[in-house]
Design a protein around this motif. Structure first.
Motif, PDB file in Angstrom:
ATOM      1  N   ALA A  62      -0.243  -5.476  17.515  1.00  0.00           N
ATOM      2  CA  ALA A  62       0.688  -6.452  16.937  1.00  0.00           C
ATOM      3  C   ALA A  62       1.050  -7.536  17.948  1.00  0.00           C
ATOM      4  CB  ALA A  62       1.945  -5.731  16.449  1.00  0.00           C
ATOM      5  N   PHE A  63       1.326  -7.133  19.183  1.00  0.00           N
ATOM      6  CA  PHE A  63       1.617  -8.108  20.234  1.00  0.00           C
ATOM      7  C   PHE A  63       0.424  -9.039  20.437  1.00  0.00           C
ATOM      8  CE2 PHE A  63       5.343  -5.754  21.359  1.00  0.00           C
ATOM      9  CZ  PHE A  63       6.124  -6.601  22.124  1.00  0.00           C
ATOM     10  N   ASP A  64      -0.764  -8.475  20.439  1.00  0.00           N
ATOM     11  CA  ASP A  64      -1.975  -9.264  20.674  1.00  0.00           C
ATOM     12  C   ASP A  64      -2.174 -10.299  19.562  1.00  0.00           C
ATOM     13  OD1 ASP A  64      -4.089  -9.604  22.528  1.00  0.00           O
ATOM     14  OD2 ASP A  64      -5.495  -8.741  21.085  1.00  0.00           O
ATOM     15  N   ILE A  65      -1.963  -9.880  18.319  1.00  0.00           N
ATOM     16  CA  ILE A  65      -2.120 -10.802  17.191  1.00  0.00           C
ATOM     17  C   ILE A  65      -1.103 -11.937  17.267  1.00  0.00           C
ATOM     18  CG2 ILE A  65      -1.853 -11.017  14.682  1.00  0.00           C
ATOM     19  CD1 ILE A  65      -3.055  -8.184  14.467  1.00  0.00           C
ATOM     20  N   LEU A  66       0.133 -11.594  17.570  1.00  0.00           N
ATOM     21  CA  LEU A  66       1.183 -12.611  17.621  1.00  0.00           C
ATOM     22  C   LEU A  66       0.956 -13.608  18.760  1.00  0.00           C
ATOM     23  CD1 LEU A  66       4.230 -10.338  16.784  1.00  0.00           C
ATOM     24  CD2 LEU A  66       3.500 -12.333  15.468  1.00  0.00           C
ATOM     25  N   LYS A  67       0.289 -13.170  19.814  1.00  0.00           N
ATOM     26  CA  LYS A  67       0.021 -14.069  20.941  1.00  0.00           C
ATOM     27  C   LYS A  67      -1.247 -14.901  20.747  1.00  0.00           C
ATOM     28  CE  LYS A  67       0.516 -10.786  24.138  1.00  0.00           C
ATOM     29  NZ  LYS A  67       0.572 -10.109  25.465  1.00  0.00           N
ATOM     30  N   LYS A  68      -2.246 -14.346  20.042  1.00  0.00           N
ATOM     31  CA  LYS A  68      -3.566 -14.965  20.076  1.00  0.00           C
ATOM     32  C   LYS A  68      -4.134 -15.423  18.733  1.00  0.00           C
ATOM     33  CE  LYS A  68      -4.839 -12.230  24.152  1.00  0.00           C
ATOM     34  NZ  LYS A  68      -5.753 -11.204  24.697  1.00  0.00           N
ATOM     35  N   CYS A  69      -3.551 -14.961  17.625  1.00  0.00           N
ATOM     36  CA  CYS A  69      -4.122 -15.329  16.321  1.00  0.00           C
ATOM     37  C   CYS A  69      -3.579 -16.698  15.896  1.00  0.00           C
ATOM     38  CB  CYS A  69      -3.779 -14.273  15.274  1.00  0.00           C
ATOM     39  SG  CYS A  69      -4.678 -14.489  13.726  1.00  0.00           S
ATOM     40  N   LYS A  70      -4.292 -17.750  16.330  1.00  0.00           N
ATOM     41  CA  LYS A  70      -3.787 -19.107  16.130  1.00  0.00           C
ATOM     42  C   LYS A  70      -4.776 -20.028  15.426  1.00  0.00           C
ATOM     43  CE  LYS A  70      -0.839 -18.777  20.203  1.00  0.00           C
ATOM     44  NZ  LYS A  70      -0.463 -19.361  21.517  1.00  0.00           N
ATOM     45  N   SER A  71      -5.984 -19.544  15.179  1.00  0.00           N
ATOM     46  CA  SER A  71      -6.976 -20.394  14.515  1.00  0.00           C
ATOM     47  C   SER A  71      -7.881 -19.534  13.652  1.00  0.00           C
ATOM     48  CB  SER A  71      -7.809 -21.161  15.549  1.00  0.00           C
ATOM     49  OG  SER A  71      -8.611 -20.262  16.292  1.00  0.00           O
TER      50      SER A  71
ATOM     51  N   LEU B 177     -11.361 -13.268  11.765  1.00  0.00           N
ATOM     52  CA  LEU B 177     -12.325 -12.190  11.562  1.00  0.00           C
ATOM     53  C   LEU B 177     -12.182 -11.116  12.628  1.00  0.00           C
ATOM     54  CD1 LEU B 177     -14.690 -10.983  10.044  1.00  0.00           C
ATOM     55  CD2 LEU B 177     -16.235 -12.395  11.442  1.00  0.00           C
ATOM     56  N   GLU B 178     -11.981 -11.537  13.868  1.00  0.00           N
ATOM     57  CA  GLU B 178     -11.833 -10.584  14.975  1.00  0.00           C
ATOM     58  C   GLU B 178     -10.695  -9.604  14.712  1.00  0.00           C
ATOM     59  OE1 GLU B 178     -10.264 -10.601  19.627  1.00  0.00           O
ATOM     60  OE2 GLU B 178     -10.671 -12.501  18.598  1.00  0.00           O
ATOM     61  N   TYR B 179      -9.530 -10.127  14.307  1.00  0.00           N
ATOM     62  CA  TYR B 179      -8.375  -9.252  14.111  1.00  0.00           C
ATOM     63  C   TYR B 179      -8.435  -8.513  12.776  1.00  0.00           C
ATOM     64  CZ  TYR B 179      -6.350 -11.001  18.376  1.00  0.00           C
ATOM     65  OH  TYR B 179      -6.126 -11.298  19.698  1.00  0.00           O
TER      66      TYR B 179
END
Length: 317
Positions: free
Chosen positions: A208-217, A222-224
Motif C-alpha cells: 500500500a505504501f509503495d502504491i501511494l508513493k509510486k502509482c502516478k501514471s 499494470l505493474e501494481y
C-alpha cells in the motif's frame, strides 16, 4: 498479566465491576465492540464476576471453557435464531445448578433475526433477579430499538498503550511487525493478534505504501495490478489497510503532528496526496468495499482503485 486481566483494565469492565460491587449492576447489558476476541474475553470476565466474584479459579476456568452449567453461550454458531431464544426461555426459570445466578451470553447480536429479538423482548423487560444477560455485538446496527432501550449499553474501548504493550510482549517478533500490529490493531486484541501472527498484513502494508508513493501514471497500473492480484484472496484486508493508511495521512496533514509509527514511513507520503485527494480516495474505498461485499470481480476493483489513486496523485498542486 494474561488477556483476561488486560480486559479488566478497560473502563467498560471497571464500570461493570463497580456497579456489581455496589449491587447496582443492571440485569440486561449490551456490549458493543468491533473486536471479536475482546468481546469474548469481556463475556468471560463478566460471567466470572457475577458467578463467583472472580474468587474461584476453577469456576473461572470452566466459564472460559464454556462448560459451566449456569453460564450459557448462545448461539453455538452462526446467527441467533428463535430456537436459541427458546433455549433461554426454557432454562431461565430453572434454579442455578452450582452458582447463585445464571448468565446468558448472546453473541453476534446485531445479526440476530428480528423474530428472535422480538421473542426475547418480554424476558429482557422482566428478567428474574438471579439472571444476567450480556448481549455482545460488533455494532448497533441491526438491533431493535426496543432491545436497546431495555439494556445498559457498554462500549468496549481499545486497550491503553501500556496494556497493549504488555499484550504484544508475549510475541517473539521484530520491531517492524510490532509497529505494523500497533498501527493495524488500533488497540484491539483480535486485530493486533492477527497482524502479529499473519505476515500477509505486513506485506500488504508495504504494498500500500509503495502504491501511494509510486502509482502516478498509466505505466504503473499494470505493474501494481499484477502485484495486487497475487493477494486477491486478501483484497478486503488490503482495502481496509489502504483506508487506514489514508486516514493516518489525513490526520497528519490536518493536525500537522509527528508520525507515531516510526517503522512506517508516513513522512515519505506527506507530500504525495493533497487533502482533497485523500478524501476522494477514502470515499472511493468505501464504494469499492461495498462492491467487494456484493461479489464484484476483484480485477475490476483493483483496476478501479489503481486508476483512482493515479488520478488523485496528479491532483496535487
Amino acid at each position: 498479566m494474561d488477556r483476561l486481566d488486560l480486559i479488566k483494565t478497560t473502563k467498560a469492565y471497571q464500570s461493570v465491576a463497580d456497579d456489581y460491587h455496589k449491587q447496582k449492576l443492571p440485569h440486561c447489558n449490551l456490549l458493543v465492540s468491533p473486536d471479536l476476541m475482546s468481546r469474548e474475553l469481556f463475556a468471560t470476565a463478566f460471567a466470572s464476576l457475577v458467578v463467583c466474584d472472580d474468587k474461584n479459579s476453577v469456576v473461572m476456568q470452566n466459564i472460559a471453557k464454556k462448560i459451566h452449567p449456569d453460564v450459557y453461550f448462545l448461539p453455538k454458531s452462526g446467527t441467533l435464531k428463535v430456537e436459541d431464544v427458546e433455549v433461554v426461555l426454557d432454562r431461565i426459570n430453572y434454579f442455578p445448578m452450582e452458582a447463585d445466578v445464571k448468565v446468558f451470553v448472546l453473541s453476534n447480536f446485531s445479526s440476530a433475526t428480528t423474530q428472535a429479538q422480538n421473542k426475547l423482548l418480554k424476558t429482557l423487560e422482566e428478567t428474574p433477579p438471579n439472571v444476567y444477560f450480556l448481549l455482545c455485538s460488533e455494532k448497533d446496527d441491526g438491533i431493535l430499538p426496543t432491545i436497546k432501550s431495555r439494556c445498559r449499553r457498554l462500549e468496549l474501548e481499545p486497550l491503553s498503550e501500556s496494556a497493549l504493550n504488555i499484550f504484544m510482549a508475549d510475541y517473539n517478533t521484530d520491531e517492524k511487525t510490532i509497529e505494523v500490529a500497533n498501527f493495524f490493531g488500533r488497540g484491539e486484541m483480535g486485530r493486533t493478534d492477527f497482524a502479529l501472527t499473519n505476515k500477509v498484513v505486513g506485506e500488504l502494508v508495504d504494498l500500500a505504501f509503495d502504491i501511494l508513493k509510486k502509482c502516478k501514471s498509466s505505466s504503473n497500473l499494470l505493474e501494481y495490478a499484477v502485484k495486487l492480484l497475487k493477494y486477491k484472496d486478501n483484497l478486503a484486508l488490503f482495502l481496509q489497510i489502504y483506508s487506514d493508511i489514508l486516514g493516518e495521512m489525513l490526520r497528519l496533514q490536518i493536525l500537522d503532528e509527528k508520525n507515531n509509527f516510526a517503522k512506517l514511513d508516513f513522512d515519505s507520503l506527506k507530500n504525495e496526496l493533497s487533502t482533497d485527494a485523500i478524501l476522494i480516495l477514502i470515499a472511493r474505498l468505501t464504494r469499492l468495499t461495498e462492491m467487494l461485499q456484493r461479489a464484484c470481480h476483484s480485477t475490476l476493483i483493483i483496476d478501479d482503485l489503481l486508476i483512482e489513486t493515479c488520478k488523485c496523485a496528479n491532483m496535487k498542486s
